[in-house]
Design a protein around this motif. Structure first.
Motif, short mmCIF file in Angstrom:
data_model
loop_
_atom_site.label_atom_id
_atom_site.label_comp_id
_atom_site.label_asym_id
_atom_site.label_seq_id
_atom_site.Cartn_x
_atom_site.Cartn_y
_atom_site.Cartn_z
N SER A 39 0.85 -1.19 0.00
CA SER A 39 0.00 0.00 0.00
C SER A 39 0.88 1.24 0.00
CB SER A 39 -0.91 0.01 1.24
OG SER A 39 -1.50 1.27 1.43
N GLU A 40 0.40 2.31 -0.58
CA GLU A 40 1.14 3.58 -0.59
C GLU A 40 1.34 4.11 0.82
OE1 GLU A 40 2.55 5.17 -3.11
OE2 GLU A 40 1.95 3.61 -4.52
N GLN A 41 0.51 3.69 1.74
CA GLN A 41 0.59 4.19 3.11
C GLN A 41 1.58 3.40 3.98
OE1 GLN A 41 -2.63 3.81 1.53
NE2 GLN A 41 -2.21 5.95 1.00
N ASP A 42 2.14 2.33 3.46
CA ASP A 42 3.02 1.49 4.25
C ASP A 42 4.29 2.24 4.66
OD1 ASP A 42 1.39 -0.71 4.14
OD2 ASP A 42 2.44 -1.65 2.46
N SER A 43 4.63 2.15 5.94
CA SER A 43 5.95 2.59 6.38
C SER A 43 6.96 1.52 5.99
CB SER A 43 5.96 2.77 7.91
OG SER A 43 5.81 1.49 8.54
N LEU A 44 8.25 1.83 6.14
CA LEU A 44 9.27 0.81 5.83
C LEU A 44 9.10 -0.40 6.73
CD1 LEU A 44 11.79 -0.18 4.38
CD2 LEU A 44 13.17 1.11 6.04
N GLU A 45 8.83 -0.17 8.01
CA GLU A 45 8.64 -1.31 8.91
C GLU A 45 7.44 -2.15 8.49
OE1 GLU A 45 8.07 -2.38 13.68
OE2 GLU A 45 8.23 -0.29 13.02
N ASP A 46 6.32 -1.50 8.14
CA ASP A 46 5.16 -2.24 7.63
C ASP A 46 5.55 -3.09 6.43
OD1 ASP A 46 3.43 -1.10 9.50
OD2 ASP A 46 2.84 0.53 8.15
N ALA A 47 6.28 -2.47 5.50
CA ALA A 47 6.64 -3.14 4.25
C ALA A 47 7.59 -4.31 4.49
CB ALA A 47 7.26 -2.14 3.28
N GLN A 48 8.46 -4.20 5.50
CA GLN A 48 9.34 -5.34 5.79
C GLN A 48 8.57 -6.50 6.40
OE1 GLN A 48 12.06 -5.68 4.51
NE2 GLN A 48 13.33 -3.83 4.52
N TRP A 49 7.61 -6.20 7.27
CA TRP A 49 6.75 -7.27 7.77
C TRP A 49 5.95 -7.88 6.61
CZ3 TRP A 49 7.92 -9.46 11.98
CH2 TRP A 49 8.36 -8.76 13.10
N ASN A 50 5.47 -7.03 5.71
CA ASN A 50 4.75 -7.53 4.53
C ASN A 50 5.60 -8.52 3.76
OD1 ASN A 50 2.68 -5.72 5.11
ND2 ASN A 50 3.19 -4.29 3.48
N LYS A 51 6.86 -8.15 3.54
CA LYS A 51 7.75 -8.99 2.72
C LYS A 51 7.93 -10.38 3.32
CE LYS A 51 11.86 -9.17 3.44
NZ LYS A 51 12.77 -8.16 2.90
N VAL A 52 8.19 -10.42 4.62
CA VAL A 52 8.40 -11.70 5.30
C VAL A 52 7.15 -12.57 5.21
CG1 VAL A 52 8.75 -12.75 7.56
CG2 VAL A 52 10.21 -10.87 6.83
N ARG A 53 5.99 -11.97 5.48
CA ARG A 53 4.74 -12.73 5.45
C ARG A 53 4.39 -13.14 4.03
NH1 ARG A 53 2.78 -8.25 9.70
NH2 ARG A 53 3.33 -9.36 11.62
N HIS A 54 4.64 -12.27 3.07
CA HIS A 54 4.37 -12.59 1.66
C HIS A 54 5.19 -13.80 1.22
CE1 HIS A 54 2.94 -11.71 -2.36
NE2 HIS A 54 4.15 -11.49 -2.82
N ILE A 55 6.45 -13.86 1.66
CA ILE A 55 7.32 -14.99 1.33
C ILE A 55 6.78 -16.28 1.94
CG2 ILE A 55 9.58 -16.00 1.88
CD1 ILE A 55 10.79 -13.21 1.38
N ILE A 56 6.46 -16.24 3.22
CA ILE A 56 5.99 -17.46 3.88
C ILE A 56 4.64 -17.89 3.32
CG2 ILE A 56 5.39 -18.52 6.09
CD1 ILE A 56 7.31 -16.51 7.43
N ASN A 57 3.78 -16.91 2.99
CA ASN A 57 2.48 -17.25 2.42
C ASN A 57 2.63 -17.97 1.09
OD1 ASN A 57 1.16 -16.07 4.58
ND2 ASN A 57 0.89 -14.09 3.55
N LYS A 58 3.60 -17.59 0.29
CA LYS A 58 3.80 -18.25 -1.01
C LYS A 58 4.17 -19.73 -0.84
CE LYS A 58 5.17 -14.41 -4.02
NZ LYS A 58 6.21 -13.92 -4.96
N LEU A 59 4.82 -20.06 0.27
CA LEU A 59 5.25 -21.45 0.49
C LEU A 59 4.08 -22.39 0.73
CD1 LEU A 59 8.22 -20.72 2.94
CD2 LEU A 59 8.41 -21.37 0.53
N HIS A 60 2.92 -21.83 1.13
CA HIS A 60 1.74 -22.64 1.47
C HIS A 60 2.08 -23.62 2.60
CE1 HIS A 60 -2.35 -23.69 0.66
NE2 HIS A 60 -2.10 -24.94 0.34
#
Length: 400
Positions: A140-161
Motif C-alpha cells: 500500500s502507498e501508506q506502508d511505512s518501511l517497517e510495515d513493508a518489511q513485515w509484509n515482505k516476510v509474510r508474503h514470502i511465507i504465504n507463497k510457500l503454502h
C-alpha cells in the motif's frame, strides 16, 4: 588540456538531463537544458586511463576521497548515467574491471563478515526496527518501511503454502526476522544459517530471550555444510553473494535441502538483461565476491536441478523505494556515522545506497522472487495465486 577535452566528451555522451560540471581549474560547463538536477565539481584531474579501465571503481573512489564533490540529487544523477546508452557506465569503451574471486567456504565467510560484521549498532542506526536488510514489499502507498518489511516476510511465507509444525530453513537468515515470524505466526519449526558472527550472536540471544529454543534454531556455518532436509526453504538476498561459479551449486543445495514435496522461495537481486554481473567499486568496498546474475542464468541453473519454477514476481520498484527510505534514514544519522566511522566511510555508504536506488530506478537491475517446487510437487499448491493474496490479507497485509 587533453584530459579535459576527453572529460567533456565523456560528460556530453553521458548526460541526457541537465547537469552542471565545474572543472579543477574553475571552468564551469552546463550539459542539457533546463534546471540542473545536480552539480559535479572535479577538484583534481582523474586520469582518463583509469576511467577507461574501470569507470565505477575510479569515480567511486574519487567521490569517497573528496576528489569529486556532488551537490543536488545524487540518485537522479546516477540514474541518468545508467539510462544514457553512450555513458561511461554503459559503453564498452569504458568497461568495468571484473576481478575473479574465490568462493571457497573460507572465502565466502570472509566476504560476508567484511560487510555484515561492521557491527549491529551501525545497521540499527538506519534500518527499521525489524533489522531487515533486503527489499521490502509495499502493498500500500501508506506502508511505512517497517510495515513493508513485515509484509515482505509474510508474503514470502504465504507463497510457500506452509502448514503448522512443518519445518523451514532460511539460508542467509540475517537478523532472524523471517525465522522468528515463521515460528511465532505460522507455527513452523524454523532454522536459520548465517556466516556473520554478529548476526548469529543477535539471533541466538533473541531465541533465548523469547523462549523459542524448541522452535527456532540458528547455525553459524556455510549452507553447503547442511545435510538435513526441510519442508520449506527460503533464501533472501543470498545468491548475490555466492559468486557466478557457485550459482549451480547454490540451487542444487536448495534442492537437496527440500523434501520431495517441498517448496522454496528464493528472493534476490538479478538483471533482466545481460551485463548485471559485477560492479568493481561495489565488489571492492561493499560486497566482496558479489555477483548479480541475470534471470536467464538463474532459471537455467534451476532447470538443471530436480526443482521446477512455479512463480516469478519482480519487485524492482519496491527495492528502489526501500533504498530511498534507507538513504533518508542514513542522512539523518550522518553526524553519528561520521563521528564513529569517518567521512570517507559515510560517503562510501551514501554512494552505495543512492547508486543502488538509481540502478533499480533505471532498470539496470531488478529483484525477483522465485517460487520453486521439487519435481511435480506443484500439485500441492493451489491452482491460482489467489491463496497468496488471501493469506496476505489474513496476516494483516493491506493490499492496494
Amino acid at each position: 588540456m587533453l584530459d579535459k577535452t576527453i572529460y567533456k566528451q565523456i560528460f556530453k555522451a553521458s548526460f541526457d538531463a541537465p547537469i552542471d560540471v565545474e572543472f579543477w581549474d574553475g571552468e564551469e560547463v552546463s550539459y542539457g537544458e533546463g534546471t540542473p538536477i545536480a552539480k559535479i565539481k572535479l577538484n583534481e584531474i582523474i586520469p582518463i586511463k583509469d576511467i577507461m579501465a574501470h569507470a565505477s571503481l575510479t569515480f567511486g573512489e574519487a567521490y569517497m576521497d573528496g576528489k569529486i564533490e556532488i551537490t543536488g540529487d545524487l540518485q537522479q544523477l546516477i540514474t541518468v548515467i545508467y539510462q544514457s546508452k553512450d555513458s561511461f557506465m554503459n559503453n564498452s569503451k569504458f568497461s568495468k574491471f571484473i576481478p575473479k574471486r574465490s568462493h571457497s567456504e573460507k572465502a565466502s565467510k570472509a566476504d560476508v563478515q567484511s560487510h555484515y560484521d561492521i557491527g549491529n549498532e551501525f545497521y540499527k542506526m538506519w534500518l527499521d526496527p525489524t533489522m531487515t536488510y533486503s527489499c521490502a514489499y509495499f502493498a500500500s502507498e501508506q506502508d511505512s518501511l517497517e510495515d513493508a518489511q513485515w509484509n515482505k516476510v509474510r508474503h514470502i511465507i504465504n507463497k510457500l503454502h506452509a502448514k503448522p509444525d512443518e519445518t523451514l530453513l532460511d539460508i542467509g537468515c540475517g537478523w532472524g526476522t523471517l525465522i522468528f515470524t515463521a515460528a511465532k505466526e505460522y507455527d513452523l519449526e524454523a532454522t536459520g544459517v548465517t556466516l556473520s558472527q554478529e548476526q548469529y550472536d543477535f539471533v541466538t540471544a533473541k531465541i533465548k530471550a523469547e523462549g523459542l529454543e524448541g522452535r527456532v534454531h540458528v547455525y553459524l556455518k556455510d549452507y553447503r555444510e547442511l545435510v538435513q532436509t526441510y519442508d520449506h526453504v527460503t533464501s533472501v538476498g543470498m545468491f548475490e553473494h555466492v559468486g557466478k561459479e557457485n550459482l549451480q551449486e547454490y540451487f542444487e543445495q536448495v534442492s537437496n535441502r527440500l523434501t520431495d514435496e517441498g517448496t522454496a522461495l528464493i528472493h534476490g537481486i538479478t538483471g533482466q538483461h545481460d551485463g548485471a554481473g559485477v560492479d568493481a567499486w561495489i565488489n571492492k568496498y561493499i560486497f566482496p565476491g558479489g555477483y548479480i546474475p541475470n534471470v536467464a542464468e538463474n532459471i537455467t541453473h534451476i532447470l538443471h536441478t530436480p526443482m521446477q519454477l512455479d512463480d516469478l514476481e519482480p519487485l524492482r520498484r519496491h527495492y528502489q523505494r526501500t533504498l530511498e527510505i534507507w538513504t533518508e534514514n542514513f542522512h539523518k544519522v550522518k553526524e553519528d556515522v561520521v563521528g564513529t566511522y569517518g567521512m570517507r566511510f559515510y560517503r562510501m555508504w551514501d554512494l552505495y545506497l543512492q547508486s543502488c536506488a538509481a540502478s533499480f530506478e533505471s532498470g539496470n537491475i531488478d529483484v525477483m522472487q522465485y517460487l520453486l517446487t521439487k519435481g511435480a510437487s506443484c500439485k500441492n499448491l493451489p491452482m491460482t495465486r489467489a491463496y497468496i493474496y488471501h493469506a496476505d490479507v489474513a496476516h494483516g497485509i493491506k493490499l492496494n
